[in-house]
Write a protein that holds these residues in place. Structure first.
Motif, mmCIF file in Angstrom:
data_model
loop_
_atom_site.group_PDB
_atom_site.id
_atom_site.type_symbol
_atom_site.label_atom_id
_atom_site.label_comp_id
_atom_site.label_asym_id
_atom_site.label_seq_id
_atom_site.Cartn_x
_atom_site.Cartn_y
_atom_site.Cartn_z
ATOM 1 N N THR A 1 3.876 -3.609 15.286
ATOM 2 C CA THR A 1 4.134 -2.256 14.793
ATOM 3 C C THR A 1 2.997 -1.847 13.871
ATOM 4 O O THR A 1 2.331 -2.698 13.265
ATOM 5 C CB THR A 1 5.474 -2.184 14.029
ATOM 6 N N CYS B 1 1.314 -0.294 10.514
ATOM 7 C CA CYS B 1 1.685 -0.293 9.096
ATOM 8 C C CYS B 1 0.471 0.147 8.271
ATOM 9 O O CYS B 1 -0.663 0.120 8.746
ATOM 10 C CB CYS B 1 2.170 -1.673 8.643
ATOM 11 N N THR B 2 0.742 0.534 7.040
ATOM 12 C CA THR B 2 -0.318 0.929 6.106
ATOM 13 C C THR B 2 -0.227 0.051 4.878
ATOM 14 O O THR B 2 0.856 -0.121 4.313
ATOM 15 C CB THR B 2 -0.179 2.406 5.698
ATOM 16 N N LYS C 1 1.270 -5.112 12.168
ATOM 17 C CA LYS C 1 1.935 -6.370 11.871
ATOM 18 C C LYS C 1 2.827 -6.716 13.048
ATOM 19 O O LYS C 1 3.290 -5.835 13.781
ATOM 20 C CB LYS C 1 2.758 -6.262 10.579
#
Length: 215
Positions: free
Chosen positions: A69, A71-72, A85
């Motif tokens: 997925t 992510c920041t 991740k």
């Protein structure tokens, strides 16, 4: 006149196009690792180090097949970094005893991953299984370094399916595989992804015993 190795090389090229088979790129580094593992003069310490390196490469390639997925994260300098991740729900299942050789390299790649175990007898009957209660909802890295006939893996995969694991969620991670074993496994489980470092008729059957120092 074509040799048996020419035949295997042709099979490797053909298999490289199959979606459910992942063959490591045959780089000079991989070829050197194969050479060290086959050299009768390689001592146990060097064999262990080299085998772990090769198994990590295969495992990393298997991890590339798992979903992720976006992510920041915030960097130490205060910047935002758009990354990825792994999606939750991955696990390992080692086919004892040889599959246990791959547990360490798997944990070196995924420190907190959970690993279950199955033990298959010489008659292909299940002797022991310790699986996570929620394994049906997980993606499984099935660990078995030497694929000779494929019969043991077929039994292990059957156990996973009996526990409601989806066939397409099984990723068989191996080191050395024969063409026959790949064909046999895919004839029964076409949706299982096989990841291996080499397709060869020259299987180093001593791999596990030398790894554990019992040769």
């Amino acid at each position: 006149m074509p040799t048996s190795q020419d035949h295997v090389n042709g099979l490797q090229n053909g298999y490289s196009e199959m979606k459910q088979l992942v063959l490591l790129e045959q780089t000079d580094q991989v070829k050197e690792l194969h050479t060290i593992l086959r050299d009768k003069n390689t001592d146990h310490s060097e064999f262990l180090f080299t085998a772990d390196r090769l198994m990590r490469l295969v495992i990393e390639e298997g991890l590339n097949r798992l979903p992720y997925t976006k992510c920041t994260v915030t960097t130490p300098t205060g910047c935002n970094y758009e990354g990825i991740k792994f999606a939750r729900g991955n696990c390992g299942v080692s086919v004892c005893r040889s599959g246990e050789a791959m547990e360490g390299p798997l944990r070196q790649c995924c420190r907190s991953i959970r690993i279950s175990k199955v033990l298959i007898g010489d008659d292909q009957q299940m002797l022991y299984a310790r699986l996570m209660p929620d394994i049906s909802r997980r993606r499984v890295l099935l660990l078995y370094p030497i694929l000779s006939t494929g019969s043991t893996v077929i039994k292990a995969a059957s156990i996973l399916l009996e526990n409601s694991v989806e066939e397409e969620n099984i990723f068989l991670v191996s080191v050395f595989s024969t063409p026959q074993s790949i064909a046999q496994i895919h004839s029964q489980f076409p949706n299982i992804t096989i990841i291996t470092s080499e397709i060869t008729c020259d299987i180093p059957f001593y791999f596990t015993t030398k790894y554990f120092g019992t040769d």
